[in-house]
Design a protein around this motif. Structure first.
Motif, short mmCIF file in Angstrom:
data_model
loop_
_atom_site.label_atom_id
_atom_site.label_comp_id
_atom_site.label_asym_id
_atom_site.label_seq_id
_atom_site.Cartn_x
_atom_site.Cartn_y
_atom_site.Cartn_z
N SER A 103 0.83 -1.20 0.00
CA SER A 103 0.00 0.00 0.00
C SER A 103 0.87 1.25 0.00
CB SER A 103 -0.89 0.02 1.24
OG SER A 103 -1.66 1.20 1.30
N ASP A 104 0.34 2.30 -0.63
CA ASP A 104 0.97 3.59 -0.38
C ASP A 104 0.47 4.09 0.97
OD1 ASP A 104 -1.64 4.25 -0.92
OD2 ASP A 104 -1.21 5.48 -2.68
N ILE A 105 1.08 5.13 1.48
CA ILE A 105 0.66 5.69 2.76
C ILE A 105 0.16 7.11 2.52
CG2 ILE A 105 2.10 4.22 4.17
CD1 ILE A 105 4.15 6.43 4.39
N ASP A 106 -1.03 7.39 3.03
CA ASP A 106 -1.65 8.71 2.89
C ASP A 106 -1.29 9.55 4.10
OD1 ASP A 106 -3.39 8.31 0.45
OD2 ASP A 106 -4.12 6.68 1.72
N LEU A 107 -0.65 10.70 3.86
CA LEU A 107 -0.19 11.55 4.95
C LEU A 107 -0.71 12.98 4.78
CD1 LEU A 107 3.59 10.49 5.18
CD2 LEU A 107 1.64 9.51 6.40
N ILE A 108 -1.00 13.61 5.92
CA ILE A 108 -1.30 15.04 5.98
C ILE A 108 -0.30 15.64 6.98
CG2 ILE A 108 -2.96 16.79 6.72
CD1 ILE A 108 -5.20 15.04 5.73
N LEU A 109 0.31 16.75 6.59
CA LEU A 109 1.35 17.37 7.41
C LEU A 109 0.85 18.71 7.95
CD1 LEU A 109 4.40 16.72 5.03
CD2 LEU A 109 3.41 15.20 6.76
N ALA A 110 1.18 18.99 9.20
CA ALA A 110 0.67 20.21 9.84
C ALA A 110 1.69 20.70 10.88
CB ALA A 110 -0.67 19.95 10.50
N VAL A 122 -6.75 -12.07 0.63
CA VAL A 122 -6.63 -12.12 -0.84
C VAL A 122 -5.84 -10.91 -1.34
CG1 VAL A 122 -7.93 -12.00 -3.01
CG2 VAL A 122 -8.75 -13.45 -1.14
N GLU A 123 -6.16 -9.73 -0.82
CA GLU A 123 -5.46 -8.51 -1.21
C GLU A 123 -3.97 -8.65 -0.95
OE1 GLU A 123 -6.28 -3.82 -0.35
OE2 GLU A 123 -6.04 -5.12 1.41
N ASN A 124 -3.61 -9.12 0.23
CA ASN A 124 -2.19 -9.27 0.56
C ASN A 124 -1.51 -10.30 -0.34
OD1 ASN A 124 -1.94 -7.32 2.51
ND2 ASN A 124 -2.24 -8.71 4.23
N ARG A 125 -2.20 -11.38 -0.67
CA ARG A 125 -1.60 -12.40 -1.53
C ARG A 125 -1.42 -11.88 -2.95
NH1 ARG A 125 -2.87 -16.68 2.14
NH2 ARG A 125 -2.30 -15.60 4.04
N LEU A 126 -2.36 -11.05 -3.41
CA LEU A 126 -2.21 -10.43 -4.73
C LEU A 126 -0.99 -9.52 -4.76
CD1 LEU A 126 -5.90 -9.42 -5.58
CD2 LEU A 126 -4.54 -11.12 -6.80
N GLN A 127 -0.80 -8.75 -3.70
CA GLN A 127 0.27 -7.76 -3.68
C GLN A 127 1.62 -8.37 -3.32
OE1 GLN A 127 -1.09 -4.52 -1.21
NE2 GLN A 127 -2.76 -3.99 -2.61
N ALA A 128 1.59 -9.48 -2.60
CA ALA A 128 2.85 -10.12 -2.22
C ALA A 128 3.59 -10.69 -3.43
CB ALA A 128 2.59 -11.24 -1.21
N TYR A 129 2.85 -10.97 -4.50
CA TYR A 129 3.48 -11.63 -5.65
C TYR A 129 4.62 -10.79 -6.21
CZ TYR A 129 4.10 -13.98 -10.11
OH TYR A 129 4.65 -14.62 -11.19
N ARG A 130 4.35 -9.51 -6.48
CA ARG A 130 5.41 -8.67 -7.05
C ARG A 130 5.58 -7.35 -6.32
NH1 ARG A 130 4.35 -9.80 -13.55
NH2 ARG A 130 5.55 -11.76 -13.61
N ASP A 131 5.08 -7.26 -5.07
CA ASP A 131 5.16 -6.01 -4.31
C ASP A 131 4.57 -4.87 -5.12
OD1 ASP A 131 5.69 -4.31 -2.22
OD2 ASP A 131 7.78 -3.97 -2.76
N GLN A 132 3.42 -5.14 -5.71
CA GLN A 132 2.73 -4.12 -6.52
C GLN A 132 1.37 -3.85 -5.90
OE1 GLN A 132 2.61 -5.78 -10.47
NE2 GLN A 132 4.65 -5.02 -11.00
N GLN A 133 0.93 -2.61 -6.05
CA GLN A 133 -0.35 -2.21 -5.46
C GLN A 133 -1.47 -2.56 -6.43
OE1 GLN A 133 -0.90 1.95 -4.76
NE2 GLN A 133 -2.31 1.62 -3.06
N THR A 134 -1.98 -3.76 -6.31
CA THR A 134 -3.05 -4.21 -7.18
C THR A 134 -4.18 -4.81 -6.34
OG1 THR A 134 -3.64 -5.70 -9.00
CG2 THR A 134 -1.95 -6.48 -7.46
N HIS A 135 -5.38 -4.69 -6.85
CA HIS A 135 -6.55 -5.29 -6.20
C HIS A 135 -7.35 -6.12 -7.19
CE1 HIS A 135 -5.59 -1.62 -3.85
NE2 HIS A 135 -5.85 -2.42 -2.83
N ARG A 136 -6.78 -6.38 -8.31
CA ARG A 136 -7.50 -7.05 -9.38
C ARG A 136 -7.21 -8.54 -9.37
NH1 ARG A 136 -10.28 -5.69 -13.79
NH2 ARG A 136 -10.27 -7.12 -15.56
#
Length: 950
Positions: free
Chosen positions: A180-187, A387-401
């Protein structure tokens, strides 16, 4: 027996590592279980296979350390990263250290996930902790470097200001997935200008530069890869806004310009770096933006629309196989939880949590969703996130398909523990179907939204047809004066136009008003019911949240109309305090008033989020508590769910719980300022609150005031409190009493808690607000009038020190049990009753005053009080109770009243009290027509003459 590998290439990567290991004199564990796990991981994650082959020493170190087999303890990751960063001297070496640290830990996390050594919660927690420590570790290096280059920003008190980092989305909820990417807000806390560097910079420029360096440290792609992809577009104004904003600028934005979806995003906002005081300030500022103090049913409407937009986009892209955003996917589960959080989180702080599984558990605990439905959603969430983690673990890519090729499908199925795709797909489809069903149920359009076009009375609301046709519709529906009703509806519709109601508001009214007309028409007095509910609608029509609530839940309207038709008091309460509409949402609660223990628990929940020094909010929550519970009692009373005697019990318990909490809050406030009074008797506070009159007699009605007397246990004039700002005990207790009265009687936007009458204290209005228990005893023994002893019959402790309460009970018993001359006593009671009737009786030829009229409630009360004072010396048991019914029962058991006198007085008292309650609910004077209750009144008058006039 091991399963044949799917991909010879990934298997060759293992041979590459083995070849390297052999040159180093190393070998993998000989355990067959390790071989099985290794094959499963290599097949499911090309990323792990390639990383181990390219960086064999890192994988060897993981094997040697035993970290692949163990769960980390709290703080382990932070310590490990601190050791890695100990020798960092510049941004280049920082980037390298962070990336290599991330690579090692990702190998470990993916291994433990795919080898089935770590449950989902551990994987998500490890990933989130990895992101947290990398953010903080990077910032700990970058901040002092930036200060050395530009100067250090300070607040107005000279405290160094730090960058505050808010994690959003999955990281905010500590639910980060494998790629996953990480969503950040800075203040930052305050604006200002730096002048200690080479050139002047504003604080915004300083923190923007620091933020840019932080993002680069985490997200830049180097030869060692990246740490985390960073997305900062959730910040105010998105990509066009400054990367870092001051708290004031953020507050201005969220108050005036933020969009609805930003509320959903803020549910998961979690500070991961920054000064603790700054963090508290920012989160306190953001909380009202996210969580409204009313039930915000507009959230369902907004989330429903957002889901439509997502579905439309997915359909356009052909992405129905997306397990996150597609039908029955992860996002739908999150939407369900978020909807309930946004609707109810302001009223129920427990729902202000971030992890979705914790939210789901609360929905079941609070009976907001069926436990079975919640269990299905929770199981589906775990399955889909795996399932999401197993999809992304394959190539360390952010995919949900989901894969559409045979090898990819088989790889995913086996990673999930299935033999083939077909078996996996059966369970996947079942989970998604159940999620879709629950989502559709939660976000279903309200019934009226689909039926409004067919509702005959919708034409009356729209007002665009022939008037004669509208009058005919109203007459056939059951309204008595069709012309007057049509005119009234038209006036209300025109008033809505004049008030500048929004398009959305008009749409909601188009859903609501035909239903209002239909339900009102079915009431016993339809014209009256409609008029009363229209007054409520006029009070709330500009408040979109309440219109949304009524549109989403037509059942609330049904209860409102039906109960308003029975009681103008009910409608007036809702009109003055629309927040009470919340109480109509759940019929199980509406018609089942709470008893003492449950009342205490509800008040606890309401006051939990309120700080100790926020007096205004404490009073608001107390008002909300009392009004809501009184409304439930009225609903149960109007529908005959509870009996008369129980009505007063309920209303009295509500008041007692409120008074006790007012006392506790007031006492805690003064203790914090002045300490504890010294040399004061009692088990704890040394303060006692007595209830007199209806409160003392457990006979409160709707709108009753509270007769109170305050006592304390201090007898030494010179005694002081033991705090830093010491004051005399007398001052402490006087201020305590004053603060309690202030909290109970001050009017706020939500009204007043209770009217309080203190005139029954010793010496009346001229006397001290708070008296010592000893002086109270002397006064009662030596100076009190007979009517004050009558009042003492109904006095009892309702809050405060239990030891003082026991001492008061002894004093009260002693006073009431004094020997009295019967003739003298009777004369004084009779004369006092005559004075009261002369000045207070509002009876006329047409109406009878239920309380003060001859033969009314006060006559019965005076006869009971006379009997207690007359015979308590011989029968101390008469001092055990303070309420009239049990006292009459005791008098009957002791055979102190002639014949059926006690039973007749009890029956008359109940009938008169019932009429008194009905009058209150009808918002009428406490009187009845002269012909009503005549037999009961005549019997009371006859008994008065028999007992008191001889």
């Amino acid at each position: 027996m091991s399963t044949p590998p799917l991909d010879a290439l990934t298997d060759s990567h293992w041979h590459d590592w083995l070849t390297w290991a052999e040159t180093q004199g190393l070998s993998p564990p000989a355990d067959p279980a390790f071989a099985t796990m290794r094959q499963r991981v290599w097949e499911a994650s090309e990323y792990v296979a390639i990383t181990a082959a390219r960086h064999p020493a890192e994988f060897a170190e993981l094997l040697a350390s035993g970290d692949l087999a163990h769960t980390y303890a709290p703080g382990d990751l932070a310590q490990r990263l601190a050791a890695r960063l100990a020798d960092v001297t510049d941004e280049a070496t920082l980037h390298t250290a962070l990336r290599r640290f991330r690579r090692r830990e990702m190998l470990r996390i993916i291994w433990r996930d795919l080898a089935h050594l770590a449950p989902l919660d551990e994987t998500l927690e490890d990933l989130s902790e990895l992101a947290d420590v990398c953010i903080r570790g990077a910032l700990d290096q970058l901040y002092p470097w930036a200060c050395a280059e530009f100067g250090t920003p300070h607040d107005t008190s000279g405290r160094p200001l730090q960058l505050l980092v808010l994690a959003m989305g999955k990281l905010g909820a500590r639910e980060l997935n494998l790629s996953s990417d990480i969503d950040l807000i800075l203040a930052y806390a305050q604006p200002g200008t730096l002048d200690g560097g080479r050139r002047a910079l504003t604080y915004e420029q300083f923190f923007v530069r620091l933020g840019q360096r932080l993002v680069q440290a985490l997200a830049n792609q180097t030869v060692d890869g990246f740490v985390f992809r960073v997305d900062t577009r959730l910040r105010p104004f998105g990509e066009v806004g400054p990367l870092a904003m001051s708290f004031q600028a953020m507050e201005d934005y969220y108050q005036s310009q933020a969009r609805e979806w930003e509320r959903y995003a803020m549910i998961k906002a979690r500070p991961v770096a920054g000064d603790p005081d700054d963090i508290d300030q920012l989160m306190t500022m953001l909380r009202p933006f996210v969580y409204r103090r009313y039930l915000d049913f507009g959230a369902f409407e907004s989330l429903r629309e957002l889901k439509r937009l997502i579905a439309k986009e997915l359909y356009r892209r052909g992405m129905d196989a997306n397990i996150k955003l597609g039908p029955g996917g992860i996002r739908e589960i999150e939407f369900i939880g978020q909807a309930f959080q946004l609707v109810r989180g302001g009223r129920d702080p427990a729902l202000q949590v971030r992890p979705i599984r914790a939210v789901l558990a609360l929905l079941a605990q609070r009976d907001l969703m069926p436990a079975e439905a919640v269990a299905q959603l929770d199981a589906a969430y775990v399955f889909l996130r795996l399932v999401e983690n197993r999809l992304q673990a394959y190539r360390d890519q952010q995919t949900h398909r989901l894969p559409d090729d045979g090898p990819g499908q088989l790889r995913l199925a086996r990673a999930m523990g299935y033999a083939d795709w077909a078996a996996f797909a059966v369970d996947l489809d079942a989970h998604r179907r159940r999620v879709q069903e629950q989502f559709d149920a939660v976000f279903a359009l309200p019934t009226t939204e689909t039926e409004v076009e067919d509702a005959p009375l919708s034409a009356v609301w729209q007002g665009d047809r022939d008037p004669a046709h509208e009058l005919d519709l109203l007459a056939r529906a059951g309204f008595t004066d069709s012309e007057q009703v049509r005119t009234r509806v038209q006036q209300f519709r025109d008033a809505c136009v004049r008030k500048g109601l929004s398009t959305r508001g008009h749409e909601r009214l188009s859903l609501i008003m035909p239903h209002v007309l239909c339900v009102a028409a079915g009431c016993a007095h339809p014209d009256l019911a409609l008029e009363r509910v229209l007054r409520v609608m006029e009070a709330i029509v500009r408040r979109s949240a309440y219109l949304a609530m009524l549109a989403e839940h037509p059942l609330i309207l049904t209860h409102l109309i039906q109960l308003s038709s029975l009681s103008p008091w009910f409608a007036d309460q809702i009109g003055r305090h629309p927040l009470l509409l919340d109480e109509l949402l759940d019929p199980r609660r509406l018609y089942a008033p709470l008893r003492r223990e449950s009342l205490e628990a509800e008040l606890d929940a309401l006051l939990v989020p309120v700080t100790a020094d926020d007096l205004e909010q404490q009073m608001e929550r107390l008002h909300q508590f009392a009004q809501g519970n009184q409304l439930r009692v009225a609903a149960a009373d109007l529908t005959a769910t509870i009996s008369l005697m129980v009505v007063s019990d309920y209303l009295t318990e509500i008041a007692e719980v409120a008074v006790r909490r007012v006392f506790a809050l007031s006492h805690a406030h003064l203790m914090a300022r002045h300490g504890q009074p010294t040399d004061s008797s009692g088990a704890d506070s040394g303060f006692l609150v007595l209830g007199y009159g209806k409160l003392g007699g457990i006979e409160l009605g709707y709108g009753s005031d509270l007769d109170l007397v305050f006592l304390h246990g201090s007898d030494t004039v010179t005694a002081m409190t033991d705090g830093a700002k010491a004051i005399s005990n007398e001052q402490f207790y006087a201020r305590l009493g004053q603060r309690m009265i202030h909290m109970m009687t001050t009017r706020t936007p939500s009204g007043q808690l209770y009217e309080v009458d203190m005139r029954l204290r010793p010496d009346g209005a001229k006397g001290l607000l708070v008296r010592s228990l000893k002086s109270f005893a002397h006064y009662q023994a030596d100076n009190a009038w007979t009517w004050e002893h009558q009042a003492l019959v109904r006095a009892r402790p309702v809050a405060g020190d239990p030891q003082l309460a026991a001492q008061f009970a002894e004093i009260r018993r002693a006073i009431l049990c004094c020997e009295r001359d019967p003739a003298h006593l009777k004369r004084e009671v009779r004369e006092m009753r005559h004075k009261m009737r002369t000045t207070l009786d509002q009876s006329s030829a047409e109406r009878f005053d239920l309380k003060q009229g001859a033969g009314g409630i006060a006559d019965i009360e005076f006869m009971v009080q006379y009997a207690v004072l007359r015979w308590a010396a011989q029968h101390p048991v008469l001092t055990d109770w303070t309420d009239n019914v049990r006292l009459l029962d005791t008098l009957a058991r002791l055979d102190l009243l002639p014949g059926q006198c006690a039973q007749d007085l009890t029956d008359a008292y109940k009938s008169l009290r019932a009429a008194y309650h009905r009058s209150a609910l009808r918002a009428q004077p406490k009187s009845v027509a002269a012909a009503e209750l005549r037999p009961e009144r005549e019997r009371v008058r006859a008994l008065w003459q028999e007992l008191m006039d001889d």
